[in-house]
Motif scaffolding. Structure first.
Motif, short mmCIF file in Angstrom:
data_model
loop_
_atom_site.label_atom_id
_atom_site.label_comp_id
_atom_site.label_asym_id
_atom_site.label_seq_id
_atom_site.Cartn_x
_atom_site.Cartn_y
_atom_site.Cartn_z
N ALA A 137 0.81 -1.22 0.00
CA ALA A 137 0.00 0.00 0.00
C ALA A 137 0.84 1.27 0.00
O ALA A 137 0.55 2.21 -0.75
CB ALA A 137 -0.97 -0.01 1.18
N PRO A 138 1.90 1.36 0.81
CA PRO A 138 2.70 2.59 0.76
C PRO A 138 3.39 2.82 -0.58
O PRO A 138 3.58 3.96 -0.99
CB PRO A 138 3.71 2.42 1.89
N LEU A 139 3.71 1.75 -1.27
CA LEU A 139 4.39 1.87 -2.55
C LEU A 139 3.45 2.48 -3.59
O LEU A 139 3.82 3.39 -4.34
CB LEU A 139 4.88 0.50 -3.03
N VAL A 140 2.21 1.97 -3.64
CA VAL A 140 1.27 2.47 -4.65
C VAL A 140 0.77 3.86 -4.29
O VAL A 140 0.52 4.70 -5.17
CB VAL A 140 0.10 1.50 -4.88
N ALA A 141 0.63 4.14 -2.99
CA ALA A 141 0.19 5.48 -2.58
C ALA A 141 1.24 6.52 -2.93
O ALA A 141 0.92 7.59 -3.47
CB ALA A 141 -0.11 5.49 -1.09
N GLU A 142 2.48 6.21 -2.65
CA GLU A 142 3.56 7.15 -2.97
C GLU A 142 3.66 7.36 -4.47
O GLU A 142 3.99 8.47 -4.93
CB GLU A 142 4.88 6.62 -2.40
N ALA A 143 3.35 6.33 -5.26
CA ALA A 143 3.42 6.45 -6.72
C ALA A 143 2.27 7.28 -7.28
O ALA A 143 2.36 7.78 -8.41
CB ALA A 143 3.43 5.06 -7.35
N GLY A 144 1.16 7.40 -6.52
CA GLY A 144 0.07 8.25 -6.99
C GLY A 144 -1.32 7.68 -6.90
O GLY A 144 -2.29 8.36 -7.23
N ALA A 145 -1.48 6.44 -6.43
CA ALA A 145 -2.81 5.84 -6.35
C ALA A 145 -3.59 6.40 -5.15
O ALA A 145 -3.00 6.68 -4.11
CB ALA A 145 -2.69 4.32 -6.21
N ASP A 146 -4.90 6.56 -5.32
CA ASP A 146 -5.72 6.99 -4.20
C ASP A 146 -6.83 5.99 -3.87
O ASP A 146 -7.43 6.09 -2.80
CB ASP A 146 -6.32 8.38 -4.46
N VAL A 147 -7.13 5.03 -4.77
CA VAL A 147 -8.12 3.99 -4.48
C VAL A 147 -7.38 2.65 -4.47
O VAL A 147 -6.81 2.24 -5.48
CB VAL A 147 -9.25 3.95 -5.52
N LEU A 148 -7.40 1.99 -3.32
CA LEU A 148 -6.66 0.74 -3.16
C LEU A 148 -7.66 -0.41 -3.00
O LEU A 148 -8.40 -0.49 -2.02
CB LEU A 148 -5.76 0.81 -1.92
N VAL A 149 -7.70 -1.27 -4.02
CA VAL A 149 -8.55 -2.46 -3.97
C VAL A 149 -7.78 -3.55 -3.24
O VAL A 149 -6.62 -3.83 -3.56
CB VAL A 149 -8.93 -2.93 -5.39
N ALA A 150 -8.41 -4.16 -2.27
CA ALA A 150 -7.77 -5.24 -1.52
C ALA A 150 -8.81 -6.30 -1.22
O ALA A 150 -9.90 -5.98 -0.75
CB ALA A 150 -7.15 -4.72 -0.22
N GLY A 151 -8.47 -7.55 -1.49
CA GLY A 151 -9.39 -8.64 -1.24
C GLY A 151 -8.99 -9.45 -0.03
O GLY A 151 -9.46 -9.21 1.08
N SER A 152 -8.08 -10.39 -0.23
CA SER A 152 -7.69 -11.26 0.87
C SER A 152 -7.05 -10.47 2.01
O SER A 152 -7.19 -10.84 3.18
CB SER A 152 -6.72 -12.34 0.36
N ALA A 153 -6.37 -9.36 1.71
CA ALA A 153 -5.73 -8.57 2.76
C ALA A 153 -6.75 -7.92 3.69
O ALA A 153 -6.41 -7.58 4.82
CB ALA A 153 -4.84 -7.50 2.13
#
Length: 233
Positions: free
Chosen positions: A185-201
Motif C-alpha cells: 500500500a505505501p508503494l502504490v500510494a507514494e506512486a500516486g494511487a488513491d483507491v486501493l482495492v484489496a481482497g484477501s488482505a
C-alpha cells in the motif's frame, strides 16, 4: 460522489463469503471501508467466472458507500446498461476488452454513472491519453486479472507514476487492483494511487461474527499508505 485524492480502501467481495454477501458488505462498511469493489469476470476475457447484474442488484441495498464495479468481460458494451440499472456507481471497463474504448466510455457516461478504464499489466499507460477527458477513474492492474490472491507486480509502480503525470490536475482517480496489503500500500500510494482495492488482505482472519479483524486490516492498509504520503510530503 465528491472527488478527493485521500486514500480510499475498496475491499473486493471476491474474497468475501459468497453465501453471506449482504452481511459481509455491512461488516466491511461498519469497519471503515470507503468503497465496495465488485469483480465481474466472464471466463472469456479472464480465466474465471464470477458475478453478473443480478448479483449486483441483490447486494445494492446493502451498500451505503460506493459500488465500484470492475468489468473484466468482453464484449463489454452490451452489458453496460444492465450493470447501471443494477446500481453501480462506477463502471470500469478494460481498455483491452474491445476495439472502441472511446465508445465504451461514452456509453457508461450516458447511463449517468462514473466511467472507469482498467489497464492490464502489459498495456502502456500512454494508451489512455486520448481518453483522459472521458474517464473518472483509471485502474492499474498490479496482477494479471482473473484471480484473487496473486502476488503484486512491482514493475507496475512505474506505470502508476507515469499515469499520475499524464493525469495532471484532472479529477481522475487512480485505482490499483491486485496484491495490495500493508506492505505494498505505501508503494502504490507514494506512486500516486488513491483507491486501493484489496481482497484477501481485508477479509483474511475475519468473519461477519468477528468483523473487528476486517477493521484492523482496513486500518493497517490505510495507515501504511498515509504514512508513505506523509513521508513524501
Amino acid at each position: 460522489m465528491t472527488f478527493s485524492r485521500s486514500i480510499k480502501i475498496a475491499p473486493s467481495i471476491l474474497s468475501a463469503d459468497f453465501a453471506d454477501f449482504g452481511r459481509e458488505i455491512e461488516a466491511i462498511e461498519d469497519q471503515g471501508c470507503d468503497w465496495v469493489h465488485v469483480d465481474v469476470m466472464d471466463g472469456h476475457f479472464v480465466p474465471n467466472l464470477t458475478f453478473g447484474p443480478p448479483l449486483c442488484k441483490a447486494i445494492r441495498p446493502h451498500i451505503t458507500t460506493v459500488m465500484d464495479v470492475h468489468l473484466m468481460i468482453a464484449p463489454v458494451d452490451p452489458y453496460i446498461d444492465a450493470f447501471a440499472e443494477a446500481g453501480a456507481d462506477i463502471i470500469t471497463a478494460h481498455l483491452e476488452a474491445g476495439p472502441h474504448p472511446h465508445r465504451t466510455l461514452q456509453a457508461i457516461r450516458a447511463t449517468g454513472k462514473k466511467a472507469g478504464l482498467a489497464l492490464n499489466p502489459g498495456t502502456p499507460v500512454e494508451a489512455v491519453i486520448p481518453l483522459l477527458d472521458l474517464t473518472d477513474l483509471i485502474c492499474v492492474m498490479t496482477v494479471n486479472p482473473g484471480f484473487g490472491g496473486q502476488s503484486f507486480i512491482a514493475g507496475q509502480l512505474v506505470q502508476i507514476r507515469r499515469l499520475k503525470a499524464l493525469i495532471g490536475d484532472r479529477p481522475i482517480h487512480i485505482e490499483v487492483d491486485g496484491g495490495v496489503d500493508p506492505a505494498t500500500a505505501p508503494l502504490v500510494a507514494e506512486a500516486g494511487a488513491d483507491v486501493l482495492v484489496a481482497g484477501s488482505a481485508v477479509f483474511r482472519g475475519g468473519s461477519v461474527e468477528a468483523p473487528e479483524k476486517y477493521g484492523a486490516n482496513i486500518r493497517a492498509i490505510r495507515e501504511s499508505a498515509n504514512a508513505a504520503l506523509h513521508l513524501a510530503a
